[in-house]
Design a protein around this motif. Sequence first.
Motif, PDB file in Angstrom:
ATOM      1  N   SER A   1       0.770  -1.088   0.092  1.00 53.15           N
ATOM      2  CA  SER A   1      -0.016  -0.145   0.071  1.00 53.15           C
ATOM      3  C   SER A   1       0.945   1.104   0.044  1.00 53.15           C
ATOM      4  CB  SER A   1      -0.921  -0.052   1.281  1.00 53.15           C
ATOM      5  OG  SER A   1      -1.561   1.199   1.279  1.00 53.15           O
TER       6      SER A   1
ATOM      7  N   VAL B   1      -1.750   7.995  -0.702  1.00 50.71           N
ATOM      8  CA  VAL B   1      -2.547   8.692  -1.567  1.00 50.71           C
ATOM      9  C   VAL B   1      -2.515  10.267  -1.493  1.00 50.71           C
ATOM     10  CG1 VAL B   1      -4.720   8.600  -3.094  1.00 50.71           C
ATOM     11  CG2 VAL B   1      -3.715   6.554  -2.062  1.00 50.71           C
TER      12      VAL B   1
ATOM     13  N   LEU C   1     -11.233  14.182  -2.584  1.00 54.80           N
ATOM     14  CA  LEU C   1     -10.719  12.701  -2.807  1.00 54.80           C
ATOM     15  C   LEU C   1     -10.574  12.224  -4.251  1.00 54.80           C
ATOM     16  CD1 LEU C   1     -13.112  11.092  -0.101  1.00 54.80           C
ATOM     17  CD2 LEU C   1     -10.770  11.444   0.247  1.00 54.80           C
ATOM     18  N   ASP C   2      -9.687  11.295  -4.229  1.00 55.97           N
ATOM     19  CA  ASP C   2      -9.470  10.811  -5.572  1.00 55.97           C
ATOM     20  C   ASP C   2     -10.505   9.989  -5.964  1.00 55.97           C
ATOM     21  OD1 ASP C   2      -6.945  11.896  -5.831  1.00 55.97           O
ATOM     22  OD2 ASP C   2      -5.833  10.072  -5.313  1.00 55.97           O
TER      23      ASP C   2
ATOM     24  N   ASP D   1     -10.828   6.848  -6.908  1.00 55.00           N
ATOM     25  CA  ASP D   1     -10.880   5.534  -6.163  1.00 55.00           C
ATOM     26  C   ASP D   1     -10.993   5.296  -4.655  1.00 55.00           C
ATOM     27  OD1 ASP D   1      -8.440   6.555  -5.839  1.00 55.00           O
ATOM     28  OD2 ASP D   1      -7.177   5.067  -6.405  1.00 55.00           O
ATOM     29  N   LEU D   2     -10.943   6.674  -4.210  1.00 51.85           N
ATOM     30  CA  LEU D   2     -11.103   6.487  -2.581  1.00 51.85           C
ATOM     31  C   LEU D   2     -12.916   6.999  -2.362  1.00 51.85           C
ATOM     32  CD1 LEU D   2      -7.910   8.162  -1.536  1.00 51.85           C
ATOM     33  CD2 LEU D   2      -8.571   5.619  -1.428  1.00 51.85           C
ATOM     34  N   LYS D   3     -13.629   7.601  -3.308  1.00 51.14           N
ATOM     35  CA  LYS D   3     -14.921   8.094  -2.925  1.00 51.14           C
ATOM     36  C   LYS D   3     -15.593   6.760  -2.391  1.00 51.14           C
ATOM     37  CE  LYS D   3     -14.646  12.198  -5.777  1.00 51.14           C
ATOM     38  NZ  LYS D   3     -15.254  12.837  -7.172  1.00 51.14           N
TER      39      LYS D   3
ATOM     40  N   MET E   1     -15.353   5.130   0.285  1.00 48.40           N
ATOM     41  CA  MET E   1     -14.660   4.257   1.095  1.00 48.40           C
ATOM     42  C   MET E   1     -14.889   4.721   2.607  1.00 48.40           C
ATOM     43  SD  MET E   1     -10.880   2.983  -0.389  1.00 48.40           S
ATOM     44  CE  MET E   1     -11.011   1.942  -1.995  1.00 48.40           C
TER      45      MET E   1
ATOM     46  N   PRO F   1     -13.194   5.897   6.319  1.00 42.89           N
ATOM     47  CA  PRO F   1     -11.999   6.363   7.032  1.00 42.89           C
ATOM     48  C   PRO F   1     -11.649   5.708   8.149  1.00 42.89           C
ATOM     49  CG  PRO F   1     -13.252   8.226   7.195  1.00 42.89           C
ATOM     50  CD  PRO F   1     -14.012   7.032   6.465  1.00 42.89           C
TER      51      PRO F   1
ATOM     52  N   GLU G   1      -5.917   2.107   1.964  1.00 44.15           N
ATOM     53  CA  GLU G   1      -4.885   3.038   1.388  1.00 44.15           C
ATOM     54  C   GLU G   1      -4.743   4.071   2.385  1.00 44.15           C
ATOM     55  OE1 GLU G   1      -3.997   3.308  -1.541  1.00 44.15           O
ATOM     56  OE2 GLU G   1      -5.098   1.800  -2.770  1.00 44.15           O
TER      57      GLU G   1
ATOM     58  N   VAL H   1      -3.342   7.413   3.483  1.00 46.43           N
ATOM     59  CA  VAL H   1      -3.668   8.677   2.554  1.00 46.43           C
ATOM     60  C   VAL H   1      -2.946   9.843   3.544  1.00 46.43           C
ATOM     61  CG1 VAL H   1      -5.790   8.186   1.567  1.00 46.43           C
ATOM     62  CG2 VAL H   1      -5.887   9.080   3.728  1.00 46.43           C
TER      63      VAL H   1
ATOM     64  N   MET I   1      -8.125   4.060   4.271  1.00 43.98           N
ATOM     65  CA  MET I   1      -9.185   4.114   3.622  1.00 43.98           C
ATOM     66  C   MET I   1      -9.615   2.773   3.369  1.00 43.98           C
ATOM     67  SD  MET I   1     -10.244   7.213   3.555  1.00 43.98           S
ATOM     68  CE  MET I   1     -11.596   7.351   2.671  1.00 43.98           C
TER      69      MET I   1
END
Length: 357
Positions: A10, A13, A84-85, A87-89, A91, A93, A128, A130, A169
């Motif tokens: 990992s 990000v 957020l990127d 691919d993280l939306k 997810m 925390p 991930e 971050v 995430m």
Amino acid sequence: MPIRTAGAVSVGVLMLLTVGCAGPGAGKAMPGASEAVTPAKSLPMKAIARPATWTDAGHKVHHLRITPTRLARGSDSDLAHIQLDDDLKGMVPYYLTFSYTNTGRKTVSEVDPARNFSVNGADGQAAEQVSLFQSNPMATSSGLPPECRESGAAELAAGATAAICRIFMLPKDQRPATVSYKDDGGDTLIWQVGGAKGGASAGMLPAGKSADGVTEDSRSRPVPLLITPKGVRTGSIADLSRFDLDADEKKLIPYYVTMQYRNSGKYDLLPSMSDGVALRTTGGRTVQKLTLIDIGGPGVGQCPDAVPHKMVKPRGTVTECSIHLLPKGDAPAAVVFTGEGEGSERVTWRAPADAGK
């Protein structure tokens, strides 16, 4: 000479943080600031201190004592003011707070053990980690959620302790099963996280359960498979003594994954499906198959080549074994098969309870 592929790890990000500042517009609320904040929920985890090492940018090794003190589940609204990127939306925390003590004799500068930590699901998938990038240098707030404000120390004198919090995430259908630290000395330190309903993970099949998969024949035509995991066993690095392993690999432990494949299609298959097999570990690693070049040699007796040694006919079966090198302290969490070609999907099984024994 072995051909080796490294497991994925990992990585941090980068996210864009928008905060207020002492200037025009100061005092305006951040997006989402007026919304009710749901307190993060702490998860059961024993705060056990353990010795560890950390290597600085100059490749100097420093000795620390690290203690994960809290892992808490946040909510989507905590990060409403952060870009957020994609691919993280969606997810969730999780906030990991840990302390670290300099057990060496000299002051350590820019110590950053956070990059070695991982929060992992029951299937061994690492969350991930971050980090936040503050776009406004005049901002008066870090923008971090209140549950994650520990920021560490730029320098750490001998015997001194600091604390830091990092955001991880995970998908909503995952729950943390472990917190791990990838020690720069080579070992993996593991802390179990309780309250994960037996470590359930969406989409992970029971150990040994047959499942459908897809691969390709030599002409790139899709061939359906019925795949049955047969076992995961611990080996010894001495089993690989005939091969040219480097010094770091000689510190690792081989695990042997045995799988049976049934050709459910209409084309012959070369018995090489094990190329798509990986082990996920409790420490959040994904470890691919170790490929050893041994033309005409006896192979590794503890992990034999495909049986039979010929093309797999339609409705025929083949048993294959793959070798995966794990660091000390880590253990198999899941077996993963990634198919090839149109219609192929990743299939994940829980590692058997006796894996590694």
